[in-house]
Scaffold this motif. Structure first.
Motif, PDB file in Angstrom:
ATOM      1  N   LYS A  40       0.844  -1.182   0.000  1.00  0.00           N
ATOM      2  CA  LYS A  40       0.000   0.000   0.000  1.00  0.00           C
ATOM      3  C   LYS A  40       0.887   1.242   0.000  1.00  0.00           C
ATOM      4  CE  LYS A  40      -4.123   1.686   2.027  1.00  0.00           C
ATOM      5  NZ  LYS A  40      -5.226   1.540   1.147  1.00  0.00           N
ATOM      6  N   GLU A  41       0.684   2.094  -0.956  1.00  0.00           N
ATOM      7  CA  GLU A  41       1.500   3.303  -1.054  1.00  0.00           C
ATOM      8  C   GLU A  41       1.141   4.272   0.076  1.00  0.00           C
ATOM      9  OE1 GLU A  41       3.899   4.376  -3.378  1.00  0.00           O
ATOM     10  OE2 GLU A  41       3.918   2.236  -3.790  1.00  0.00           O
ATOM     11  N   ILE A  42       2.161   4.910   0.655  1.00  0.00           N
ATOM     12  CA  ILE A  42       1.847   5.901   1.672  1.00  0.00           C
ATOM     13  C   ILE A  42       1.898   7.296   1.055  1.00  0.00           C
ATOM     14  CG2 ILE A  42       2.466   4.638   3.740  1.00  0.00           C
ATOM     15  CD1 ILE A  42       5.232   5.760   3.586  1.00  0.00           C
ATOM     16  N   SER A  43       1.201   8.229   1.694  1.00  0.00           N
ATOM     17  CA  SER A  43       1.146   9.571   1.116  1.00  0.00           C
ATOM     18  C   SER A  43       2.502  10.262   1.269  1.00  0.00           C
ATOM     19  CB  SER A  43       0.057  10.392   1.795  1.00  0.00           C
ATOM     20  OG  SER A  43       0.427  10.655   3.122  1.00  0.00           O
ATOM     21  N   VAL A  46       3.361  11.590   4.760  1.00  0.00           N
ATOM     22  CA  VAL A  46       3.728  10.554   5.730  1.00  0.00           C
ATOM     23  C   VAL A  46       5.143  10.048   5.426  1.00  0.00           C
ATOM     24  CG1 VAL A  46       3.165   8.222   6.518  1.00  0.00           C
ATOM     25  CG2 VAL A  46       1.345   9.876   6.149  1.00  0.00           C
ATOM     26  N   ARG A  81      11.996  -1.890  10.393  1.00  0.00           N
ATOM     27  CA  ARG A  81      10.847  -2.731  10.152  1.00  0.00           C
ATOM     28  C   ARG A  81      10.014  -2.904  11.426  1.00  0.00           C
ATOM     29  NH1 ARG A  81       7.581  -5.504   6.391  1.00  0.00           N
ATOM     30  NH2 ARG A  81       6.735  -7.282   7.454  1.00  0.00           N
ATOM     31  N   TYR A  82      10.689  -3.347  12.496  1.00  0.00           N
ATOM     32  CA  TYR A  82       9.972  -3.599  13.749  1.00  0.00           C
ATOM     33  C   TYR A  82      10.000  -2.331  14.567  1.00  0.00           C
ATOM     34  CZ  TYR A  82      10.753  -8.138  11.832  1.00  0.00           C
ATOM     35  OH  TYR A  82      10.787  -9.195  10.964  1.00  0.00           O
ATOM     36  N   ARG A  83       8.950  -1.551  14.419  1.00  0.00           N
ATOM     37  CA  ARG A  83       9.029  -0.171  14.877  1.00  0.00           C
ATOM     38  C   ARG A  83       9.026  -0.027  16.393  1.00  0.00           C
ATOM     39  NH1 ARG A  83       5.346   3.081  10.767  1.00  0.00           N
ATOM     40  NH2 ARG A  83       6.002   2.104   8.821  1.00  0.00           N
ATOM     41  N   ASP A  84       8.663  -1.095  17.099  1.00  0.00           N
ATOM     42  CA  ASP A  84       8.675  -0.990  18.554  1.00  0.00           C
ATOM     43  C   ASP A  84      10.012  -1.401  19.146  1.00  0.00           C
ATOM     44  OD1 ASP A  84       5.893  -0.294  19.186  1.00  0.00           O
ATOM     45  OD2 ASP A  84       5.510  -2.105  18.048  1.00  0.00           O
ATOM     46  N   TRP A  85      10.927  -1.849  18.303  1.00  0.00           N
ATOM     47  CA  TRP A  85      12.153  -2.440  18.830  1.00  0.00           C
ATOM     48  C   TRP A  85      13.379  -1.755  18.232  1.00  0.00           C
ATOM     49  CZ3 TRP A  85      10.959  -6.463  22.193  1.00  0.00           C
ATOM     50  CH2 TRP A  85       9.652  -6.959  22.101  1.00  0.00           C
TER      51      TRP A  85
ATOM     52  N   GLU B  47       5.964 -11.932  10.174  1.00  0.00           N
ATOM     53  CA  GLU B  47       6.017 -11.239  11.458  1.00  0.00           C
ATOM     54  C   GLU B  47       5.411  -9.841  11.317  1.00  0.00           C
ATOM     55  OE1 GLU B  47       7.740 -12.393  14.303  1.00  0.00           O
ATOM     56  OE2 GLU B  47       7.027 -10.609  15.328  1.00  0.00           O
ATOM     57  N   GLN B  49       4.937  -5.916  11.752  1.00  0.00           N
ATOM     58  CA  GLN B  49       5.936  -4.869  11.994  1.00  0.00           C
ATOM     59  C   GLN B  49       5.773  -4.257  13.374  1.00  0.00           C
ATOM     60  OE1 GLN B  49       5.605  -1.904   9.057  1.00  0.00           O
ATOM     61  NE2 GLN B  49       6.263  -3.209   7.424  1.00  0.00           N
ATOM     62  N   THR B  50       4.517  -4.133  13.775  1.00  0.00           N
ATOM     63  CA  THR B  50       4.221  -3.500  15.055  1.00  0.00           C
ATOM     64  C   THR B  50       2.811  -3.912  15.451  1.00  0.00           C
ATOM     65  OG1 THR B  50       3.801  -1.379  16.162  1.00  0.00           O
ATOM     66  CG2 THR B  50       3.509  -1.416  13.784  1.00  0.00           C
ATOM     67  N   LEU B  51       2.487  -3.783  16.732  1.00  0.00           N
ATOM     68  CA  LEU B  51       1.105  -4.011  17.160  1.00  0.00           C
ATOM     69  C   LEU B  51       0.458  -2.678  17.525  1.00  0.00           C
ATOM     70  CD1 LEU B  51       1.519  -7.325  19.173  1.00  0.00           C
ATOM     71  CD2 LEU B  51       0.569  -7.013  16.901  1.00  0.00           C
ATOM     72  N   ASP B  52       1.042  -1.589  17.064  1.00  0.00           N
ATOM     73  CA  ASP B  52       0.423  -0.277  17.184  1.00  0.00           C
ATOM     74  C   ASP B  52      -0.648  -0.220  16.079  1.00  0.00           C
ATOM     75  OD1 ASP B  52      -0.297   2.344  16.830  1.00  0.00           O
ATOM     76  OD2 ASP B  52       1.749   3.133  16.956  1.00  0.00           O
ATOM     77  N   ARG B  55      -0.197   2.124  13.094  1.00  0.00           N
ATOM     78  CA  ARG B  55       0.958   2.049  12.205  1.00  0.00           C
ATOM     79  C   ARG B  55       1.125   0.666  11.591  1.00  0.00           C
ATOM     80  NH1 ARG B  55       6.039   4.501  15.097  1.00  0.00           N
ATOM     81  NH2 ARG B  55       5.487   2.995  16.683  1.00  0.00           N
ATOM     82  N   GLU B  57       0.499  -2.686   9.351  1.00  0.00           N
ATOM     83  CA  GLU B  57       0.083  -2.914   7.964  1.00  0.00           C
ATOM     84  C   GLU B  57      -0.037  -4.409   7.752  1.00  0.00           C
ATOM     85  OE1 GLU B  57       2.868  -1.349   5.108  1.00  0.00           O
ATOM     86  OE2 GLU B  57       3.143   0.385   6.402  1.00  0.00           O
ATOM     87  N   SER B 133       1.133   6.703   9.646  1.00  0.00           N
ATOM     88  CA  SER B 133       0.213   5.622   9.292  1.00  0.00           C
ATOM     89  C   SER B 133       0.073   5.527   7.785  1.00  0.00           C
ATOM     90  CB  SER B 133      -1.152   5.899   9.908  1.00  0.00           C
ATOM     91  OG  SER B 133      -2.126   5.099   9.286  1.00  0.00           O
ATOM     92  N   SER B 134       0.103   4.295   7.253  1.00  0.00           N
ATOM     93  CA  SER B 134      -0.098   4.179   5.806  1.00  0.00           C
ATOM     94  C   SER B 134      -1.575   4.088   5.471  1.00  0.00           C
ATOM     95  CB  SER B 134       0.661   2.978   5.252  1.00  0.00           C
ATOM     96  OG  SER B 134       0.717   1.960   6.184  1.00  0.00           O
ATOM     97  N   TYR B 135      -2.413   4.040   6.488  1.00  0.00           N
ATOM     98  CA  TYR B 135      -3.838   3.895   6.216  1.00  0.00           C
ATOM     99  C   TYR B 135      -4.636   5.158   6.501  1.00  0.00           C
ATOM    100  CZ  TYR B 135      -3.534  -1.054   5.266  1.00  0.00           C
ATOM    101  OH  TYR B 135      -3.247  -2.252   4.693  1.00  0.00           O
ATOM    102  N   ASP B 444      -9.938  -3.113   1.805  1.00  0.00           N
ATOM    103  CA  ASP B 444      -9.713  -2.732   3.198  1.00  0.00           C
ATOM    104  C   ASP B 444     -11.028  -2.755   3.969  1.00  0.00           C
ATOM    105  OD1 ASP B 444      -6.975  -2.242   3.078  1.00  0.00           O
ATOM    106  OD2 ASP B 444      -7.326  -0.307   2.113  1.00  0.00           O
TER     107      ASP B 444
END
Lengths: 308, 548
Positions: A40-43, A46, A81-85, B47, B49-52, B55, B57, B133-135, B444
């Motif tokens: 999905k493309e982001i704006s 963002v 990639r893993y934005r929380d870590w 996996e 990317q996050t459980l936020d 954010r 996807e 956020s991409s959404y 979606d």
């Protein structure tokens, strides 16, 4: 003398490491596509925010210098990639798993490989020797990603004795198949090396003297042959540790083990720049260290060599 | 290497399956397997990317988030919309104003009360470009969202207001019939403000994450498992029967299948390509195949030759594809051949158009040839096209088949180009280079808009260069249309126009495929493939079928 030598080697390793990081940094950044390209493309707004947040809007050489300066402070950066870590978090959880896997596989390979090599050399050109040699050639020839699915089919699906994959509860049973698959080719190599050098040692004149003195064969092997015969095996341990590391990349994928090898593969596919670099830095240091340790053992075993 | 690692593994899997089919079927352990009624083990693809929720996807993350969080509206097992955190709601007559009344007993997992203010904060966070956020775009039906994303208006102007602790008002730009179904999307879930602020964004980790759904995050081993435990503070916790849900990150479907086979998983995310027939034979009714809101298609770049101003040629290529053959022989899991763009099963919408299904297959091929010749091509002067797809066995087989069909019917010479995923993602945007690009689109939310908006001239996912003011005008008209019937009519017109202009070749409509153990009860198929662990239970009575 020893400490001076170690210090020299460690200092000498720094430029090697720097060159490695430099090459790896430019290679991952030159791969087409970026960490935030997704189905999905982001704006644009963002995207601009994310680039700013992860400093991707800076020129590449600035990014490299920033990376180096945080690396010196022991910070491997946030994972893209893993934005929380952070990469440090990830390595903290992944490295012990890979280390355990690697150390067990390596120990198994050395112990089993040396034993088989000695047995083979003592029974030279007899049936037992033939079987061990055939086994060793097979072990070298069949890659882990072929062995693994057969082990899974047999032990996990048919017999139901072992889990088919995963590393969920840190059970010893989770480790058996991955360790066996990883150790197998190394056992084979070490067996061949040990057999060859053992035969050479057994033919040398001082062993003949020992035999003439009437010393029993087990004492000849234990007291007089193993130490000189193991030298080629020791010098192989450096490349072997590298082979175990690269082998674990495949094995961890097949068995779904949450280790560094899997991070490396996934990191490369996701363009997780910092994670890939973190793994490269750590593995680079490990291989340099493994080579140093091998050299130290070598000198300790072979009195003809000196720290120079 | 002659074969890649993946190919080797596929070969090995096929071999092992071969041995199995040849009659060696001990499976001693399986006959005695007894499931743990408190634990559900799910194979969940890659996996997350996050459980936020704002954010995250992709499908794997969405599956877990549905268990962790609850939005204003939720879904029943069959996909019907049911009240979530909002007990009930009123919609104004013009369809632009929604008033949600929150449950009195809605709480966060730490015991805090969940209020309308939490939703205001969460909607603002979700839309704020700083969140990344991409959404955020999917919420553009809410008043002021587009201006806020562009940076032209402050966050405080967002059309989401708390009237009191329990009443939330959402003001839309125009009546949006799919708005309620949009509220089941993770981008509209509430987040716990104090923990988000305390952990400055990195809040979705074990020990930090506070959620409001039927489950809470218990443990997360990256690249391995995410474990959820029942949330005792969930308003409907008495009805949650499974105590622990373990999501396994397994990207390789073959590995997933092996682990399912060894009774280590109760439910798989997918089935390896080409194994559907075997799975049917082996697992019988455990194989669940059901329609899914998604279209597999080829995008044609209409902004440059050979497809620029050549709608006849584009139609010829589309008509020369034998879609039945592709779904019967290649994908072979019950996919539907696609002769229009919006899949069947979309709420309040019925596709009226089709790519000449009235013609017989022979007539269709003849018409394709005629159009091809009219476009100036012939056997001596064949069309040469480049077909770009992302590296995957499945896409390769489909591309080979389609190239063969084009060649056989029209004489088109197709160059197949495959690229690794990220390379492909950046390449498909290069309109000065692409010609035919493989794509797929999964809705979606359940509405025709989710499909038709893709071909608006300024849409980020429009990789065809299609720019038809008439199409844009029809969509703009539908966007502000209050009458459902009229809106459907306008959208049908747009789809009709799209298929006439043919910047896209729909190939087939997806199905969802998974294996579910017989002891998992309460599983129901739905077009969005959304499932909630709280609706499931594990019955000891579920037994494995007798081994053949």
């Amino acid at each position: 003398m020893l400490w001076k030598y170690i210090a020299q080697r460690l200092v000498g390793a720094i430029p090697t490491l720097l060159v490695m990081i430099f090459i790896a940094f430019y290679l991952v950044h030159s791969a087409p596509g970026g960490p935030f390209d997704a189905e999905k493309e982001i704006s644009a707004e963002v995207k601009a925010n994310l680039d700013r947040l992860y400093q991707l809007d800076q020129p590449l050489h600035i990014q490299f210098l920033n990376y180096l300066s945080s690396l010196i402070q022991g910070d491997l950066g946030p994972s893209f990639r893993y934005r929380d870590w952070s990469v440090n978090d990830l390595i903290q959880t992944g490295f012990p798993v890979s280390l355990k896997l690697g150390v067990i596989a390596m120990s198994l390979a050395v112990v089993v490989g040396c034993m088989l090599g000695i047995v083979s050399a003592l029974n030279r050109n007899q049936i037992l020797d033939d079987w061990i040699r055939i086994g060793a050639v097979t072990g070298i020839a069949i890659p882990g990603f072929v062995v693994a699915p057969f082990l899974i089919l047999f032990f996990a699906i048919w017999l139901g004795w072992l889990p088919a994959g995963g590393w969920q509860y840190n059970r010893p049973s989770d480790m058996l198949m991955p360790v066996a698959t990883l150790a197998l080719p190394q056992i084979a190599y070490i067996t061949k090396l040990m057999r060859g050098s053992m035969i050479e040692v057994l033919e040398s004149s001082y062993i003949r003297t020992a035999k003439a003195k009437g010393l029993p064969i087990y004492l000849i092997v234990l007291r007089h042959s193993i130490k000189p015969a193991i030298l080629p095996v020791i010098s192989y341990l450096g490349p072997a540790s590298a082979a175990i590391i690269t082998g674990s990349v495949v094995i961890e994928q097949i068995f779904g083990i949450p280790g560094m090898g899997r991070y490396f593969v996934q990191g490369a596919m996701n363009r997780d720049y910092t994670l890939v670099l973190g793994v490269v830095v750590l593995y680079g240091m490990l291989i340099l260290l493994a080579n140093l340790i091998v050299d130290l053992i070598y000198v300790w075993l072979d009195p003809k060599l000196r720290y120079e | 290497m002659v074969f890649s690692v993946l190919e080797w593994r596929t070969i090995c899997l096929v071999l092992t399956i071969g041995i199995q089919l040849a009659g060696c079927n001990p499976e001693r352990s399986n006959r005695h397997y007894s499931p743990d009624p408190a634990v559900l083990r799910i194979g969940n693809g890659t996996e997350p990317q996050t459980l936020d929720p704002h954010r995250a996807e992709g499908v794997p993350a969405a599956n877990i988030l549905r268990d962790l969080y609850e939005g204003l509206v939720s879904e029943a097992p069959d996909g019907q919309l049911i009240p979530g955190v909002a007990e009930h709601w009123d919609i104004s007559e013009d369809g632009k104003q929604y008033r949600f009344y929150l449950r009195d007993n809605a709480r966060w997992s730490n015991g805090d009360k969940l209020t309308a203010e939490d939703f205001v904060y969460s909607f603002r966070r979700s839309i704020d470009p700083k969140t990344g956020s991409s959404y955020s775009n999917v919420l553009s039906c809410i008043d002021q969202v587009e201006a806020i994303i562009r940076g032209d208006a402050p966050l405080s102007t967002l059309g989401v207001k708390a009237l009191d602790q329990r009443t939330l008002l959402i003001q839309l730009k125009a009546a949006t019939p799919y708005f309620l179904s949009l509220l089941t999307h993770s981008t509209t879930y509430p987040v716990h403000r104090q923990s988000v602020e305390r952990w400055s964004g990195q809040f979705s980790r074990p020990g930090r994450l506070i959620s409001n759904g039927a489950y809470v995050l218990d443990d997360w081993v990256i690249q391995s498992t995410i474990t959820l435990k029942k949330n005792s503070r969930y308003w409907n916790a008495d009805h949650t029967r499974i105590d622990t849900v373990v999501y396994h990150a397994i990207d390789d479907p073959s590995q997933e299948l092996q682990r399912y086979w060894a009774n280590e998983l109760d439910w798989t995310a997918s089935i390896p390509v080409g194994q559907v027939e075997w799975a049917k034979h082996k697992f019988g009714s455990q194989l669940q195949i059901s329609p899914y809101l998604g279209t597999y298609y080829y995008a044609l770049n209409v902004s440059r030759p050979p497809f620029k101003d050549q709608s006849g040629l584009r139609l010829a290529l589309s008509m020369a594809i034998d879609r039945e053959l592709i779904v019967d022989k290649i994908t072979a899991a019950g996919e539907l051949p696609a002769y229009h763009w919006v899949p069947p099963g979309v709420l309040n919408y019925q596709s009226k158009s089709s790519i000449d299904t009235a013609l017989s297959p022979v007539q269709r091929l003849e018409k394709a040839k005629r159009l091809y010749y009219q476009a100036g091509y012939s056997e001596d002067n064949p069309l040469r096209v480049k077909l770009l797809y992302n590296t995957s066995d499945n896409h390769k087989r489909i591309a080979l088949a389609i190239a063969a069909m084009w060649r056989k019917t029209l004489g088109v010479e197709t160059e197949l180009i495959n690229q690794e995923w990220k390379v492909f993602l950046s390449q498909r945007k290069q309109l000065d280079q692409t010609q035919v690009v493989r794509s797929g689109w999964i809705a979606d939310y359940n509405d025709a808009w989710s499909f038709l908006e893709l071909f608006q001239s300024d849409h980020g996912m429009n990789f065809t260069g299609y720019n038809n003011p008439e199409y844009d005008a029809l969509l703009s008209k539908a966007a502000i249309e209050n009458s459902q019937t009229e809106r459907q009519r306008v959208l049908q017109q747009a789809e009709n126009l799209l298929l006439h202009d043919e910047p896209v070749i729909p190939v087939f409509f997806y199905v969802s495929k998974s294996l579910v153990k017989p002891w998992v009860q309460g599983f129901a198929a739905n077009v969005m493939d959304h499932h909630y662990s709280k609706d499931l239970r594990i019955s000891k009575a579920g037994h494995l079928p007798e081994p053949e």
